[in-house]
Design a protein around this motif. Structure first.
Motif, PDB file in Angstrom:
ATOM      1  N   ASN A 183       0.722  -0.854   0.122  1.00 49.58           N
ATOM      2  CA  ASN A 183       0.061   0.253  -0.150  1.00 49.58           C
ATOM      3  C   ASN A 183       0.805   1.082  -0.216  1.00 49.58           C
ATOM      4  OD1 ASN A 183      -2.261  -1.395  -0.163  1.00 49.58           O
ATOM      5  ND2 ASN A 183      -2.345  -1.373   2.034  1.00 49.58           N
ATOM      6  N   SER A 239       1.446  -6.880  -3.738  1.00 44.13           N
ATOM      7  CA  SER A 239       0.023  -6.442  -4.178  1.00 44.13           C
ATOM      8  C   SER A 239      -0.087  -6.572  -5.487  1.00 44.13           C
ATOM      9  CB  SER A 239      -0.293  -4.943  -3.484  1.00 44.13           C
ATOM     10  OG  SER A 239      -1.504  -4.240  -4.884  1.00 44.13           O
ATOM     11  N   ASN A 289       4.132  -9.421   5.500  1.00 44.29           N
ATOM     12  CA  ASN A 289       2.566  -9.934   5.202  1.00 44.29           C
ATOM     13  C   ASN A 289       1.504  -8.595   4.817  1.00 44.29           C
ATOM     14  OD1 ASN A 289       3.622  -8.426   7.911  1.00 44.29           O
ATOM     15  ND2 ASN A 289       0.880  -8.873   8.270  1.00 44.29           N
ATOM     16  N   ASP A 290       0.346  -9.371   4.769  1.00 43.76           N
ATOM     17  CA  ASP A 290      -1.041  -8.573   3.916  1.00 43.76           C
ATOM     18  C   ASP A 290      -1.505  -9.275   5.027  1.00 43.76           C
ATOM     19  OD1 ASP A 290      -1.582 -11.203   2.630  1.00 43.76           O
ATOM     20  OD2 ASP A 290      -1.972  -9.949   0.349  1.00 43.76           O
ATOM     21  N   LYS A 291      -2.815  -8.367   4.853  1.00 43.36           N
ATOM     22  CA  LYS A 291      -3.785  -8.812   5.151  1.00 43.36           C
ATOM     23  C   LYS A 291      -4.095 -10.743   5.707  1.00 43.36           C
ATOM     24  CE  LYS A 291      -7.468  -8.314   2.635  1.00 43.36           C
ATOM     25  NZ  LYS A 291      -8.797  -7.455   1.834  1.00 43.36           N
ATOM     26  N   ASN A 292      -3.748 -11.113   4.385  1.00 41.96           N
ATOM     27  CA  ASN A 292      -4.330 -12.434   4.387  1.00 41.96           C
ATOM     28  C   ASN A 292      -2.902 -13.654   4.978  1.00 41.96           C
ATOM     29  OD1 ASN A 292      -6.855 -12.100   3.494  1.00 41.96           O
ATOM     30  ND2 ASN A 292      -6.302 -11.573   1.673  1.00 41.96           N
ATOM     31  N   ASN A 323      -2.245 -17.258   6.888  1.00 40.54           N
ATOM     32  CA  ASN A 323      -1.646 -16.165   8.288  1.00 40.54           C
ATOM     33  C   ASN A 323      -1.401 -18.350   8.910  1.00 40.54           C
ATOM     34  OD1 ASN A 323      -1.733 -13.785   8.196  1.00 40.54           O
ATOM     35  ND2 ASN A 323      -3.673 -13.838   7.824  1.00 40.54           N
TER      36      ASN A 323
END
Length: 182
Positions: free
Chosen positions: A10, A62, A107-110, A132
Motif C-alpha cells: 500500500n 499487491s 505480510n498482507d492481511k491474508n 496466516n
C-alpha cells in the motif's frame, strides 16, 4: 543520478539517489489512490532531472501495487531510453539483515510472502505465499525474520550492480494466487 520505485504494497516509496546515497525521497503511506499520486511525486522528486537508470521493486506483493510500479518504471525507461533494473521486495529484506542464511517474510492481511536466501543473497528455492495459519505453523519450526527495517542504501547499491534488463522484458513477480486461480 538514479530513480528507485517501490509500490509492492500500500505504501509508495520513490527515491532519487546518486553514488548509492539517497539525495531525495518521498514516501506515501497507506493511500488508496496511489495511481493518481505516483506520477506527480516522481515528477517532483526528479525536478526536471533525467535519471541514468531506474530500479523497480517488481514484487511480490499487491497485484495492483506491483503492476503500477512496474508499468510506470517500464514506461519511463523505454521513453527516456535509460536502463532498468529489478529487485524483489524479499531481496530488499534479505539484503537488510546480516544473518548468513535467512528466511525473510512480509505480510498482507491474508498471509505472508516468504523467501529463503543464502549468505550471498541468492534465493534458495522459490518464493512462497502462506496463509496466516500456515505461516504460524511454519514460524514455529523456522526462524523467520519479518520485522526488518529495509536498508535502502544497501538495496540500491546491490540493485545498481545488477545487469540492466530490456524494459519490455521486465515482469512483475506474482506468487499469490488470486481467487480465480484457486
Amino acid at each position: 543520478m538514479n530513480l528507485f520505485i517501490d509500490t509492492h504494497l500500500n505504501d509508495v516509496r520513490i527515491i532519487l539517489f546518486e553514488n548509492n546515497q539517497i539525495i531525495k525521497e518521498r514516501i506515501i503511506e497507506g493511500e488508496q489512490q496511489n495511481s493518481k499520486l505516483i506520477m506527480p511525486i516522481i515528477k517532483k522528486v526528479l525536478d526536471k532531472r533525467i535519471p541514468e537508470t531506474i530500479i523497480v521493486v517488481n514484487g511480490p506483493g499487491s497485484f495492483t501495487g506491483v503492476r503500477l510500479g512496474v508499468t510506470i518504471a517500464k514506461t519511463l525507461a523505454y521513453t527516456m531510453k535509460i536502463p532498468i533494473r529489478t529487485i524483489t521486495a524479499l531481496e530488499c529484506l534479505a539484503l537488510s539483515t546480516e544473518e548468513p542464511e535467512k528466511i525473510v517474510a512480509f505480510n498482507d492481511k491474508n498471509g505472508y510472502y516468504i523467501g529463503i536466501f543464502n549468505e550471498d543473497y541468492e534465493l534458495i528455492g522459490n518464493y512462497e505465499y502462506l496463509t496466516n495459519s500456515e505461516f504460524n505453523e511454519f514460524s514455529q519450526k523456522y526462524n523467520v525474520l519479518s520485522d526488518i527495517k529495509v536498508d535502502y542504501e544497501k538495496v540500491i547499491g546491490y540493485a545498481s550492480s545488477k545487469e540492466p534488463t530490456n524494459a519490455h522484458e521486465v515482469n512483475p513477480v506474482y506468487i499469490k494466487k488470486i481467487d480465480v486461480e484457486k
